[in-house]
Write a protein that holds these residues in place. Structure first.
Motif, PDB file in Angstrom:
ATOM      1  N   GLY A   1     -14.753 -23.839 -12.314  1.00 46.86           N
ATOM      2  CA  GLY A   1     -14.309 -22.318 -11.980  1.00 46.86           C
ATOM      3  C   GLY A   1     -13.815 -21.948 -11.525  1.00 46.86           C
ATOM      4  O   GLY A   1     -12.700 -20.696 -11.394  1.00 46.86           O
ATOM      5  N   THR A   2     -13.127 -22.737 -10.620  1.00 48.29           N
ATOM      6  CA  THR A   2     -12.852 -22.722  -9.360  1.00 48.29           C
ATOM      7  C   THR A   2     -10.691 -22.328 -10.011  1.00 48.29           C
ATOM      8  O   THR A   2     -10.100 -21.228 -10.420  1.00 48.29           O
ATOM      9  CB  THR A   2     -12.544 -23.385  -8.041  1.00 48.29           C
ATOM     10  OG1 THR A   2     -13.240 -23.180  -7.917  1.00 48.29           O
ATOM     11  CG2 THR A   2     -11.350 -22.951  -7.543  1.00 48.29           C
TER      12      THR A   2
ATOM     13  N   HIS B   1     -16.389 -13.675  -6.271  1.00 47.01           N
ATOM     14  CA  HIS B   1     -17.091 -15.576  -5.865  1.00 47.01           C
ATOM     15  C   HIS B   1     -15.511 -15.629  -5.287  1.00 47.01           C
ATOM     16  O   HIS B   1     -14.470 -15.002  -5.435  1.00 47.01           O
ATOM     17  CB  HIS B   1     -16.910 -16.736  -7.302  1.00 47.01           C
ATOM     18  CG  HIS B   1     -17.552 -17.905  -6.775  1.00 47.01           C
ATOM     19  ND1 HIS B   1     -16.370 -18.570  -6.016  1.00 47.01           N
ATOM     20  CD2 HIS B   1     -18.647 -18.855  -6.473  1.00 47.01           C
ATOM     21  CE1 HIS B   1     -16.340 -20.250  -6.150  1.00 47.01           C
ATOM     22  NE2 HIS B   1     -17.721 -19.993  -5.773  1.00 47.01           N
TER      23      HIS B   1
ATOM     24  N   PHE C   1     -22.930 -15.300  -8.374  1.00 49.59           N
ATOM     25  CA  PHE C   1     -23.239 -16.301  -7.635  1.00 49.59           C
ATOM     26  C   PHE C   1     -24.312 -16.444  -6.862  1.00 49.59           C
ATOM     27  O   PHE C   1     -25.476 -16.183  -7.033  1.00 49.59           O
ATOM     28  CB  PHE C   1     -23.091 -17.107  -7.031  1.00 49.59           C
ATOM     29  CG  PHE C   1     -23.459 -18.345  -6.450  1.00 49.59           C
ATOM     30  CD1 PHE C   1     -23.664 -19.312  -6.722  1.00 49.59           C
ATOM     31  CD2 PHE C   1     -23.398 -18.164  -5.101  1.00 49.59           C
ATOM     32  CE1 PHE C   1     -24.256 -20.186  -6.849  1.00 49.59           C
ATOM     33  CE2 PHE C   1     -24.127 -19.619  -4.613  1.00 49.59           C
ATOM     34  CZ  PHE C   1     -24.325 -20.843  -5.877  1.00 49.59           C
TER      35      PHE C   1
ATOM     36  N   ASP D   1     -15.653 -12.541 -14.703  1.00 48.49           N
ATOM     37  CA  ASP D   1     -16.465 -14.429 -14.329  1.00 48.49           C
ATOM     38  C   ASP D   1     -17.545 -14.551 -14.607  1.00 48.49           C
ATOM     39  O   ASP D   1     -18.642 -14.023 -13.893  1.00 48.49           O
ATOM     40  CB  ASP D   1     -16.080 -14.445 -12.665  1.00 48.49           C
ATOM     41  CG  ASP D   1     -15.884 -15.953 -12.485  1.00 48.49           C
ATOM     42  OD1 ASP D   1     -17.122 -16.848 -12.909  1.00 48.49           O
ATOM     43  OD2 ASP D   1     -16.604 -15.881 -11.001  1.00 48.49           O
TER      44      ASP D   1
ATOM     45  N   HIS E   1     -19.559 -27.274 -17.082  1.00 44.65           N
ATOM     46  CA  HIS E   1     -20.099 -28.451 -16.153  1.00 44.65           C
ATOM     47  C   HIS E   1     -21.283 -27.702 -15.117  1.00 44.65           C
ATOM     48  O   HIS E   1     -22.091 -28.372 -14.188  1.00 44.65           O
ATOM     49  CB  HIS E   1     -19.540 -29.199 -15.406  1.00 44.65           C
ATOM     50  CG  HIS E   1     -18.424 -28.081 -13.643  1.00 44.65           C
ATOM     51  ND1 HIS E   1     -17.409 -28.606 -13.564  1.00 44.65           N
ATOM     52  CD2 HIS E   1     -18.705 -26.813 -13.902  1.00 44.65           C
ATOM     53  CE1 HIS E   1     -17.444 -27.632 -12.774  1.00 44.65           C
ATOM     54  NE2 HIS E   1     -17.922 -27.134 -12.421  1.00 44.65           N
ATOM     55  N   LYS E   2     -21.577 -26.375 -16.079  1.00 44.89           N
ATOM     56  CA  LYS E   2     -22.751 -26.200 -14.978  1.00 44.89           C
ATOM     57  C   LYS E   2     -23.612 -25.954 -16.205  1.00 44.89           C
ATOM     58  O   LYS E   2     -24.059 -26.730 -16.475  1.00 44.89           O
ATOM     59  CB  LYS E   2     -22.660 -24.154 -14.230  1.00 44.89           C
ATOM     60  CG  LYS E   2     -21.250 -24.303 -13.412  1.00 44.89           C
ATOM     61  CD  LYS E   2     -21.844 -22.954 -12.210  1.00 44.89           C
ATOM     62  CE  LYS E   2     -20.576 -23.390 -11.302  1.00 44.89           C
ATOM     63  NZ  LYS E   2     -19.118 -22.968 -11.352  1.00 44.89           N
TER      64      LYS E   2
END
Ligand SMILES: Cc1ncc(COP(=O)(O)O)c(C=O)c1O
Length: 481
Positions: A145-146, A179, A227, A252, A285-286
């Motif tokens: 995500g970053t 985020h 988040f 996002d 990957h989440k």
């Protein structure tokens, strides 16, 4: 000016020709996941496409591989790590097999590893389809995500510089709940973030965003969901504002929850169905259930995406081009992401989402003091009792073995509901009740432990001191003895 036709005839002369000619406008998630055996036979075909350093020994870059005991040791270490972190079962086995098979490949050069390119474009395409992208929607895979958010920021900075003449110091407008990767991006790319407040419901305040826009604004960012509290910003309103002002809106959506609407829950729209949404980031990957190192950043069309690509033509080492922050892009992550999505398919993701929503609903029904209206598989628990410090509750939960995530401003506890919670929901609720009883009316506990640290930090007016503390912490912790 290079003509598109010159590029396409070059591509047709390379190992990528067969994919480019046969490319379908949109590959979607299979309705039903493929079995492990079906995926194994697809893997065989994919591997045949690659330049095989082992068999052919024909490449002079990209892979630095000892295919011996050392190689197997790395595979075993990866497997042991997966098992320890809760990966198990047939789905995870096939994801691991794909990771193993491609783990020394490198997506830096798509002509050397055409199967990686194919898998990457299919992961992007399947994700774009889930988010109601059109056949024009394109993107790239990143490491997380970053990196996806970093890339969106770079893209819109460069697009604004190319298309507008009046930009002095580019800025991003984002609610305070966005985020921190957006702040990190601004820091890396020498931009500013103008943070806007959120309402009592923790949703972005659209009027505040409108007030903050100025001639240096190159993008707006909002979250779906954010988040901290798992609340979705009012994307439709923000997108309408963005479209009216001619400013790109990046959503996002790294935190996932894409099946929740399909399950019948009423949640606000946030994806490419909304015309003013220019780009979206989403993590495989989440809640996409792949191994770490896979996220997708998508743009409404290729003319926007091209600002993400970095190219340099004067290096003595050859012509260099790269679509994201990383140069070498690990093949294992790409292959694992592809396998995870193909193995689960739409019905697999729906099943997983349903299980987690049932757990989330069960927890929410217990009368927890929730922050705002979380609508996906996460929420934050606050305290509405003046004599109950929620950070102290977190400390008490930690003595019972839980690892708590702490929000601040205001204090609350973030809970992402994950597959391992399915069997632990009752224990969690019992422990939370117990921890709450211990902390209620106990002022001393609020001054101790991590609760005490948070209390102290909240009272430091100069946040620079807190930032220095964090930097020092990382310097201290990352040391070899
Ligand atoms: C909404 C959101 N965006 C971005 C990120 C950053 O993702 P990563 O940690 O994979 O880089 C996260 C991480 O939790 C997130 O929740």
């Amino acid at each position: 000016m290079v003509l598109k036709s010159e590029v396409s005839s070059f591509v047709k002369s390379t190992s990528l020709a067969q994919d480019v000619v046969a490319a379908k406008p949109r590959v979607v998630l299979p309705r039903t996941g493929f079995t492990a055996d079906e995926l194994r036979s697809q893997m065989e075909k994919l591997l045949k496409r690659e330049s095989n350093t082992d068999k052919d020994g024909n490449v002079f870059a990209y892979t630095y591989t000892l295919k011996d005991e050392h190689y197997r040791l790395q595979q075993e270490a990866f497997d042991m790590f997966c098992e320890k972190t809760g990966y198990s079962g047939e789905h995870d086995d096939i994801v691991k097999e794909f990771f193993h098979a491609f783990m020394h490949e490198n997506a830096l050069n798509p002509m050397i590893f055409p199967a990686l390119r194919l898998m990457e474009t299919e992961v992007v395409s399947m994700t774009a389809a889930m988010l109601n992208g059109s056949s024009e929607t394109v993107g790239f895979l990143t490491s997380g995500g970053t990196e996806s958010n970093l890339m969106a920021v770079k893209t819109f900075r460069d697009m604004a510089r190319a298309q507008r003449t009046n930009i002095r110091r580019p800025n991003i407008i984002a609610p305070i709940t966005v985020h921190p990767t957006i702040d990190k991006a601004a820091h890396y790319f020498d931009m500013d973030v103008i943070h806007t407040p959120v309402g009592n419901d923790f949703k972005a305040d659209v009027n505040a965003i409108e007030q903050a826009i100025n001639s240096d604004t190159v993008m707006i960012v909002a979250s779906a969901p954010q988040f901290c509290h798992s609340v979705i910003d009012p994307i439709e309103e923000i997108a309408a504002l963005a479209a009216r002002k001619g400013i790109p809106l990046h959503v996002d959506a790294c935190f996932g929850g894409f099946m929740v609407e399909k399950l019948g829950y009423k949640i606000p729209k946030f994806d490419f169905r909304i015309p003013g949404v220019t780009s979206i980031s989403a993590d495989v990957h989440k809640y996409g259930y792949s191994v770490k190192g896979a996220s997708v950043v998508m743009y409404r069309n290729a003319s926007i995406r091209k600002f993400q690509i970095y190219a340099y033509s004067e290096w003595p080492g050859g012509l260099y081009g790269s679509p994201s922050m990383a140069g070498t892009r690990p093949g294992g992550n790409i292959a694992a992401a592809w396998a995870a999505m193909k193995a689960l398919g739409e019905d697999g993701y729906m099943r997983k989402a349903k299980e987690l929503m049932l757990v989330t609903d069960k927890m929410k029904e217990k009368g927890l003091c929730l922050m705002g209206e979380p609508c996906m598989t996460a929420f934050a628990i606050g305290s509405d009792e003046p004599n109950l410090n929620i950070q102290a509750v977190a400390d008490a939960m930690e003595t019972k073995g839980w690892k708590m995530e702490r929000n601040q401003l205001p204090d609350s506890l973030h809970c992402s509901i994950l597959p391992h919670h399915i069997s632990k929901v009752d224990k969690f609720l019992d422990d939370l009740e117990d921890a709450t009883d211990i902390c209620r009316n106990n002022k001393a506990l609020a001054k101790k432990g991590t609760a005490g640290v948070y209390g102290m930090m909240a009272n430091i007016p100069d946040k620079g001191i807190v930032t220095d503390f964090l930097v020092e912490f990382f310097s201290e912790v990352y040391k070899c003895k």
